[in-house]
Design a protein around this motif. Structure first.
Motif, PDB file in Angstrom:
ATOM      1  N   SER A  16       0.284   0.835   5.085  1.00 40.08           N
ATOM      2  CA  SER A  16       1.266   1.453   4.184  1.00 40.08           C
ATOM      3  C   SER A  16       2.625   1.683   4.831  1.00 40.08           C
ATOM      4  O   SER A  16       3.568   2.102   4.163  1.00 40.08           O
ATOM      5  CB  SER A  16       0.724   2.781   3.647  1.00 40.08           C
ATOM      6  OG  SER A  16       0.446   3.680   4.705  1.00 40.08           O
ATOM      7  N   PRO A  49      -0.830  11.829   9.793  1.00 37.27           N
ATOM      8  CA  PRO A  49       0.573  12.254   9.631  1.00 37.27           C
ATOM      9  C   PRO A  49       1.062  13.163  10.752  1.00 37.27           C
ATOM     10  O   PRO A  49       2.190  13.009  11.241  1.00 37.27           O
ATOM     11  CB  PRO A  49       0.563  12.966   8.277  1.00 37.27           C
ATOM     12  CG  PRO A  49      -0.570  12.340   7.525  1.00 37.27           C
ATOM     13  CD  PRO A  49      -1.619  12.089   8.570  1.00 37.27           C
ATOM     14  N   LYS A  96       0.836  -1.200   0.000  1.00 39.89           N
ATOM     15  CA  LYS A  96       0.000   0.000   0.000  1.00 39.89           C
ATOM     16  C   LYS A  96       0.872   1.251   0.000  1.00 39.89           C
ATOM     17  O   LYS A  96       1.853   1.341   0.745  1.00 39.89           O
ATOM     18  CB  LYS A  96      -0.908   0.007   1.235  1.00 39.89           C
ATOM     19  CG  LYS A  96      -1.825  -1.208   1.361  1.00 39.89           C
ATOM     20  CD  LYS A  96      -2.974  -1.128   0.405  1.00 39.89           C
ATOM     21  CE  LYS A  96      -3.978  -2.248   0.657  1.00 39.89           C
ATOM     22  NZ  LYS A  96      -5.113  -2.192  -0.273  1.00 39.89           N
ATOM     23  N   GLN A  97       0.495   2.202  -0.821  1.00 40.32           N
ATOM     24  CA  GLN A  97       1.232   3.463  -0.870  1.00 40.32           C
ATOM     25  C   GLN A  97       0.758   4.460   0.178  1.00 40.32           C
ATOM     26  O   GLN A  97       1.487   5.379   0.548  1.00 40.32           O
ATOM     27  CB  GLN A  97       1.105   4.077  -2.273  1.00 40.32           C
ATOM     28  CG  GLN A  97       1.673   3.201  -3.377  1.00 40.32           C
ATOM     29  CD  GLN A  97       3.128   2.840  -3.122  1.00 40.32           C
ATOM     30  OE1 GLN A  97       3.961   3.716  -2.906  1.00 40.32           O
ATOM     31  NE2 GLN A  97       3.433   1.546  -3.135  1.00 40.32           N
ATOM     32  N   SER A  98      -0.471   4.283   0.641  1.00 44.49           N
ATOM     33  CA  SER A  98      -1.018   5.193   1.656  1.00 44.49           C
ATOM     34  C   SER A  98      -2.114   4.463   2.413  1.00 44.49           C
ATOM     35  O   SER A  98      -2.600   3.421   1.989  1.00 44.49           O
ATOM     36  CB  SER A  98      -1.582   6.468   1.014  1.00 44.49           C
ATOM     37  OG  SER A  98      -2.648   6.147   0.138  1.00 44.49           O
ATOM     38  N   GLY A  99      -2.498   5.035   3.544  1.00 45.55           N
ATOM     39  CA  GLY A  99      -3.593   4.470   4.325  1.00 45.55           C
ATOM     40  C   GLY A  99      -3.180   3.255   5.135  1.00 45.55           C
ATOM     41  O   GLY A  99      -1.999   3.052   5.452  1.00 45.55           O
ATOM     42  N   PRO A 109      -3.940   5.137   9.994  1.00 50.78           N
ATOM     43  CA  PRO A 109      -3.244   5.813   8.884  1.00 50.78           C
ATOM     44  C   PRO A 109      -4.140   6.326   7.766  1.00 50.78           C
ATOM     45  O   PRO A 109      -3.672   7.084   6.917  1.00 50.78           O
ATOM     46  CB  PRO A 109      -2.304   4.717   8.353  1.00 50.78           C
ATOM     47  CG  PRO A 109      -2.076   3.814   9.513  1.00 50.78           C
ATOM     48  CD  PRO A 109      -3.388   3.793  10.233  1.00 50.78           C
ATOM     49  N   ASP A 110      -5.409   5.910   7.726  1.00 52.74           N
ATOM     50  CA  ASP A 110      -6.292   6.451   6.687  1.00 52.74           C
ATOM     51  C   ASP A 110      -7.086   7.659   7.180  1.00 52.74           C
ATOM     52  O   ASP A 110      -7.980   8.138   6.491  1.00 52.74           O
ATOM     53  CB  ASP A 110      -7.231   5.373   6.146  1.00 52.74           C
ATOM     54  CG  ASP A 110      -8.154   4.796   7.211  1.00 52.74           C
ATOM     55  OD1 ASP A 110      -7.901   5.011   8.420  1.00 52.74           O
ATOM     56  OD2 ASP A 110      -9.113   4.095   6.839  1.00 52.74           O
TER      57      ASP A 110
END
Length: 571
Positions: free
Chosen positions: A362, A378, A356-359, A372-373
């Motif tokens: 990741s 951040p 996963k690149q984000s969320g 993280p989503d």
């Protein structure tokens, strides 16, 4: 299982279920053929023990009760795949009503009745509130978030209507998640077993002797012991009811003939707990669905005849540390944190079969309470500052010396066998040995999280709130309350007045700016005190037999069994 081998008990038939949507699913599945090959019993394996019917006790919350009983003990809501509470109109309705404080009017379905013939009533809500409110310490509840904010539940015993009134200024934001699936236990059973003819009256009048008897049953009376069930104690309010629980035959759920909603699409579900030989059971055709932590259980990838998906869940894999014994000092806890190879653990174990690149999933998880989503993640995660990503042996030694201790031994417990968690402990042991911190794998099939507070362990390796199987929602409240002093899921015994105050404010404050500030402040405190060490979003693997329809992975506390009454298996 392309061989089509099935156990004798799985006779084929034409029953598809009453719901029109299920008929359409079955029709689409069979195409031009017929549904006469529908399997009549589906085997469902979970990665947790089944020790109690009551998911609301301290041990029950750590068990697989939520995975097994979401469609047996229904509530006003259930946790859907996105992690939020969705209303269950079959059970009743809950809606805000006028009042100076948050007031929720509850109307239970007039047709709703337990499988033993006793109607559901607001008594069930009163029992759930009394147990979770914290006002009656004789109940060993896992969590009092939300329930502690309720001032009273107005209820005439036996009525289908109730008014839930929150305390002034305590408008619990996640109120829809209260009184949800597995939260409403059959109050009439507890009252009968305790010899209390008027449970509602006992709660309202604070009748301590009566409530002590009710609590004794609530805490211990719904234990699940194979081959020893008194089924009169386990009535169902859902599409399925418990028929039997045996060592050899698993937990057998059958269609509840008194269920007033859409009938289950498959007449029988057999739940197989942790410890089941997955390889042999799948080969013999007894297991069709597996819901488990990725890489945790031998036989989790059964091969031909199955499909599987591995994805990050909303459960936060973490180490929960004792705040007594070897870890009484924050310096000692810091010493362990400084040698845990968090980045390496994520790289090796935290994202199998996905990138996963984000969320969710990741990267290394650097917040205990924010996922993280979430937009604020951040900023909140930045409080870690990169200090605990990679082992720093000199810093770990300095912290250990600052705690006033020489070489120390850390016993890490978890529900075994679990291959991924065993690998996690091994990697931590290798990384911490140069700092004279000896890490012992204390994983066991007899593991219970209460061993941490009793001094039998120094740390727990598990998910959100130390859960060993499916866990997590889209809310910050359950994880932050697991760090509140006195809360049942605070197994490490951590106490910090400011964290408690932040938790209580997060429970009622919905403003994004406030949540950012509160969560950032909380993580700053927690990275200093280190009552726990977050690692990564637990990866979960869901395995489905070919021909299974309407099953949907659910990466939350409910697990894939959240909609088991809609499952159809065609051969």
């Amino acid at each position: 299982m392309g061989t089509g081998v099935r156990r004798a008990g799985k006779a084929r038939g034409v029953r598809v279920g009453a719901a029109g949507v299920i008929a359409m699913i079955a029709a689409a599945a069979v195409g031009c053929g017929s549904a006469e090959d529908q399997v009549q019993s589906i085997g469902y394996a979970v990665d947790n023990v089944l020790t109690t019917y009551n998911a609301n006790t301290v041990d029950g919350a750590a068990s697989g009760a939520r995975q097994a009983f979401s469609r047996v003990l229904t509530g006003l809501s259930y946790i859907g795949p996105e992690g939020s509470a969705l209303s269950d109109g079959d059970v009743g309705t809950a809606a805000p009503a006028p009042g100076d404080a948050l007031t929720i009017a509850v109307k239970l379905n007039p047709q709703a009745v337990y499988s033993d013939g006793v109607p559901t009533s607001c008594d069930d809500l009163v029992l759930a509130w009394a147990a979770g409110s914290g006002r009656f310490p004789m109940f060993r509840a896992a969590n009092n978030a939300g329930y502690a904010d309720i001032d009273r539940v107005d209820c005439q015993s036996g009525s289908k209507d109730a008014t839930v009134v929150f305390r002034p200024g305590r408008a619990f934001a996640d109120w829809r998640a209260l009184f949800g699936a597995t939260a409403l236990m059959p109050a009439h059973v507890a009252a009968r077993a305790a010899g209390v003819p008027d449970l509602v009256g006992a709660v309202h009048s604070n009748d301590v002797p009566a409530l002590e008897r009710v609590a004794e049953f609530w805490n211990n009376g719904w234990k699940l012991v194979p081959d020893q069930l008194d089924l009169t104690l386990f009535p169902s309010s859902g599409p399925y009811r418990v028929e039997s629980f045996t060592t050899d035959g698993g937990l057998v759920l059958v269609a509840n003939d008194r269920w007033w909603g859409n009938k289950p699409a498959t007449p029988q579900i057999v739940v197989w707990p942790k410890g089941t030989d997955l390889e042999s059971k799948t080969a013999s055709g007894e297991i069709d669905v597996i819901d488990a932590g990725a890489g945790s259980m031998p036989g989790l990838s059964p091969g031909d005849g199955f499909s599987s998906v591995t994805a990050p869940s909303r459960s936060s894999e973490q180490l929960v540390l004792a705040t007594s014994g070897v870890f009484e000092s924050a310096d000692a806890r810091r010493a362990l944190a400084l040698c845990v190879p968090r980045q390496q653990l994520f790289d090796r174990l935290g994202h199998p079969d996905f990138d996963k690149q984000s969320g969710l999933g990741s990267g290394v998880l650097s917040s205990r309470i924010v996922q993280p989503d979430m937009l604020i993640y951040p900023s909140v995660a930045a409080t870690e500052g990169g200090r605990y990503l990679h082992p720093d042996v000199p810093a770990a030694v300095a912290a250990r010396n600052a705690s006033g201790q020489g070489p120390i031994t850390v016993r890490i417990g978890y529900l075994g066998p679990d291959t991924r968690r065993a690998d996690t402990v091994k990697a931590i042991a290798e990384a911490c040995a140069p700092a004279d911190i000896t890490v012992v794998d204390a994983g066991s099939p007899e593991f219970t999280p209460t061993a941490l507070g009793a001094g039998g362990l120094d740390a727990i390796l598990g998910g959100t709130a130390s859960a060993q199987g499916a866990a997590g929602t889209d809310s910050e409240v359950p994880p932050v309350y697991s760090l509140v002093g006195g809360n049942g899921t605070n197994f490490g015994g951590y106490r910090n007045g400011r964290i408690t105050a932040i938790a209580e404010q997060l429970a009622v404050d919905t403003a994004e700016g406030s949540r950012l500030n509160l969560s950032t402040e909380a993580e700053g405190i927690l990275w200093n005190d280190l009552p726990s060490i977050p690692l990564f979003n637990e990866p979960r693997t869901t395995v489905f037999a070919d021909g299974l329809h309407a099953a949907v992975p659910n990466p939350t506390v409910s697990g894939v069994g959240w909609n088991m009454d809609r499952w159809i298996l065609l051969r």
